[in-house]
Design an enzyme around this catalytic site. Structure first.
Site, mmCIF file in Angstrom:
data_model
loop_
_atom_site.group_PDB
_atom_site.id
_atom_site.type_symbol
_atom_site.label_atom_id
_atom_site.label_comp_id
_atom_site.label_asym_id
_atom_site.label_seq_id
_atom_site.Cartn_x
_atom_site.Cartn_y
_atom_site.Cartn_z
ATOM 1 N N HIS A 90 -35.541 -35.937 63.533
ATOM 2 C CA HIS A 90 -34.409 -36.694 62.976
ATOM 3 C C HIS A 90 -34.902 -38.082 62.602
ATOM 4 O O HIS A 90 -35.136 -38.927 63.469
ATOM 5 C CB HIS A 90 -33.285 -36.767 64.008
ATOM 6 C CG HIS A 90 -32.051 -37.481 63.563
ATOM 7 N ND1 HIS A 90 -30.799 -36.893 63.573
ATOM 8 C CD2 HIS A 90 -31.850 -38.743 63.115
ATOM 9 C CE1 HIS A 90 -29.894 -37.758 63.152
ATOM 10 N NE2 HIS A 90 -30.515 -38.898 62.865
ATOM 11 N N HIS A 92 -34.981 -41.198 59.049
ATOM 12 C CA HIS A 92 -34.351 -41.692 57.817
ATOM 13 C C HIS A 92 -35.410 -42.446 57.012
ATOM 14 O O HIS A 92 -35.345 -43.669 56.878
ATOM 15 C CB HIS A 92 -33.178 -42.609 58.137
ATOM 16 C CG HIS A 92 -32.026 -41.946 58.801
ATOM 17 N ND1 HIS A 92 -30.931 -41.480 58.116
ATOM 18 C CD2 HIS A 92 -31.805 -41.652 60.111
ATOM 19 C CE1 HIS A 92 -30.069 -40.935 58.965
ATOM 20 N NE2 HIS A 92 -30.583 -41.026 60.183
ATOM 21 N N HIS A 241 -24.741 -35.465 61.882
ATOM 22 C CA HIS A 241 -24.623 -36.673 62.699
ATOM 23 C C HIS A 241 -23.227 -36.614 63.331
ATOM 24 O O HIS A 241 -22.231 -36.503 62.607
ATOM 25 C CB HIS A 241 -24.698 -37.934 61.852
ATOM 26 C CG HIS A 241 -26.067 -38.302 61.382
ATOM 27 N ND1 HIS A 241 -26.863 -37.465 60.652
ATOM 28 C CD2 HIS A 241 -26.772 -39.463 61.537
ATOM 29 C CE1 HIS A 241 -28.009 -38.082 60.370
ATOM 30 N NE2 HIS A 241 -27.985 -39.284 60.892
ATOM 31 N N GLU A 244 -21.341 -40.812 67.047
ATOM 32 C CA GLU A 244 -22.191 -41.971 67.329
ATOM 33 C C GLU A 244 -21.287 -43.147 67.694
ATOM 34 O O GLU A 244 -21.151 -44.117 66.939
ATOM 35 C CB GLU A 244 -23.069 -42.278 66.118
ATOM 36 C CG GLU A 244 -24.261 -43.153 66.436
ATOM 37 C CD GLU A 244 -25.230 -43.279 65.268
ATOM 38 O OE1 GLU A 244 -26.188 -44.068 65.402
ATOM 39 O OE2 GLU A 244 -25.047 -42.601 64.240
ATOM 40 N N ASP A 342 -35.326 -41.411 64.653
ATOM 41 C CA ASP A 342 -34.183 -41.942 63.919
ATOM 42 C C ASP A 342 -34.658 -43.030 62.950
ATOM 43 O O ASP A 342 -35.634 -42.854 62.241
ATOM 44 C CB ASP A 342 -33.115 -42.445 64.880
ATOM 45 C CG ASP A 342 -31.715 -42.405 64.276
ATOM 46 O OD1 ASP A 342 -31.548 -41.852 63.175
ATOM 47 O OD2 ASP A 342 -30.772 -42.909 64.904
ATOM 48 N N ASN A 343 -34.024 -44.184 62.941
ATOM 49 C CA ASN A 343 -34.297 -45.217 61.941
ATOM 50 C C ASN A 343 -35.485 -46.091 62.337
ATOM 51 O O ASN A 343 -35.803 -46.222 63.522
ATOM 52 C CB ASN A 343 -33.070 -46.094 61.745
ATOM 53 C CG ASN A 343 -31.868 -45.303 61.264
ATOM 54 O OD1 ASN A 343 -31.334 -44.477 61.979
ATOM 55 N ND2 ASN A 343 -31.449 -45.552 60.042
#
Length: 450
Positions: A90, A92, A241, A244, A342-343
């Site tokens: 996962h 981005h 997603h 969150e 993730d990010n």
């Protein structure tokens, strides 16, 4: 052992001798003839196994208990820990590294949601996205990652920019990092016919995975119904997603599971975040986890990003919880769980470098995935490899390409105690250059110079 380990160019056969491998990351049949080797010795309380690994023509030719069989060719003796290359389920990479021109004003989830669309509208040309993707992948490759799923912002005109860029990037990286993509848009847009037509065409041409961000509201159930129906018709997997938030009343995860059960959905479903699950009352948590298990969902927790965003108070109150989902409870119920990056350096997470070893190290501390650590080793390779449907199992296995990460640590305690830039990354049996790209290489993009 040095991170600059040199293997003679002429060496077709070589051996990693007396290495330590976490049991969950070693294939169950480890004999050269495919049978289990009975002499395997558990090295310590974390379940490390002491083995020799013979590599021939870039593939793992034999795995045996350390010292049982004669070694051949050049030998890397007692290298420490050996892991399969990582799988990051996962990410981005389309929005990575925009922080210098798009910092989050207050570090909040709301601040990130407001900041990214402004930067996207102003800067996300094909060249901008491609350059930042390339930078991210170079870092991930140097850290030892072999497969990544990225979410691509897929709203308005960005769909027609980012998906072709992703397809070109995937081809350029073929053989080094296996890339998958899933569209990212709010569940409300699932009811927009024009949008769904665009997305379905892009996924049909360039990917195999469908999904959205789910949140409570009138669009949730009809939007999910539309996504599941379209995915079933086209043979897409699903990736969501969900939840969150630190509001325990938000439980779209249960609705996703209910929809999957109602459809009898045959493809893999991965759900990310699920933060509110950890704050629900025990009965609601148990019912939700039971639904998730029965529906066959897998869950990926993003410990670094979620700890950064969740429970952040604009009055600068110290956070009261860690943001992660109920990882241990999910796993106890038989739900496949994993962690991912993730990010990276964008408004949703100001830090990070797609280093799965960092994610494992910090995830262990954040979520108490320890005492012992060893049983959790599968969350960075084996479990995500299954969740993404990769051809190889995310374990060290005879016959597979020798894609390995070698670390000068004698135990998992030593491994996770400090950052490990002294790693050796082996791809197809050869050590690669693990130098990381300099951030200055992004300075030519508008707004990214310090």
């Amino acid at each position: 052992m040095s991170a600059t380990f040199r293997l003679p160019a002429s060496a077709r056969t070589w051996t990693i001798a007396d290495a330590r491998v976490p049991t969950p990351l070693l294939d169950k049949t480890i004999g050269g003839d495919g049978s289990r080797t009975p002499e395997v010795v558990i090295a310590d309380h974390d379940g490390l196994v002491a083995v020799d690994i013979a590599i021939v023509d870039g593939r793992i030719d034999r795995i045996s208990s350390a010292g049982v069989l004669p070694v051949t060719g050049p030998v890397l003796q007692r290298p420490g820990l050996v892991l399969p290359c990582f799988v990051d389920a996962h990410t981005h990479i389309d929005k990575g590294h925009i922080w210098p021109r798009a910092p989050n004003p207050d570090g909040s989830f709301e601040g990130a949601l407001a900041t990214v669309p402004v930067d996207r509208a102003a800067h996300w040309t094909a060249n901008d996205v491609a350059t930042r993707m390339e930078f991210s992948l170079r870092a991930a490759y140097a850290h030892g990652t072999r497969a990544i799923r990225t979410h691509l912002d897929s709203a308005l005109g960005q769909t027609r920019i980012s998906w072709p860029v992703f397809a070109e990037t995937r081809e350029r990286w073929r053989g080094r990092i296996e890339l998958q993509a899933s569209p990212l848009f709010g569940i409300d847009l699932a009811l927009d016919d024009a949008h769904m037509h665009d997305i379905a065409d892009m996924v049909g041409e360039f990917g195999h995975c469908f999904g959205a961000v789910t949140y409570p509201g009138p669009a949730l159930r009809p939007g999910l119904d539309r996504l599941f129906r379209l995915a079933a018709d086209r043979g897409f997997e699903l990736d969501f997603h969900a939840d969150e938030t630190n509001d325990p009343a938000v439980n779209t995860l249960a609705v996703i599971a209910e929809t999957a059960l109602a459809f009898g959905f045959p493809q893999r479903i991965l759900v990310g975040h699920c933060c509110s699950l950890a704050l629900m009352d025990p009965d609601t948590m148990r019912r939700t986890i039971d639904l998730v298990a029965r529906a066959g969902l897998s869950v990926v927790s993003l410990p670094l990003c979620n700890m950064y965003l969740q429970d952040r108070d604009k009055l600068q109150r110290t956070p009261r919880w860690r943001g992660v989902t109920a990882i241990k409870e999910l796993r106890a119920a038989g739900v496949p769980v994993m962690i991912a990056s993730d990010n990276t350096r964008d408004p949703f997470y100001a830090y990070g470098d797609l280093d799965m070893l960092e994610v494992w190290r910090e995830g262990t501390r954040i979520a108490h995935l320890d005492h012992p650590v060893g049983p959790w080793a599968d969350i960075v390779a084996a479990t995500p490899a299954t969740a993404l449907g990769l051809d190889r199992p995310g374990r060290i296995r005879v016959g597979d390409p020798a894609d390995l990460v070698i670390l000068p640590a004698r135990s998992l305690s030593e491994l996770l105690a400090r950052p490990r830039q002294d790693r050796i990354v082996i791809r197809s049996g050869r050590p690669i250059d693990t130098a990381l790209p300099a951030y200055a290489q992004l300075d030519h993009l508008e707004g990214l110079a310090p």
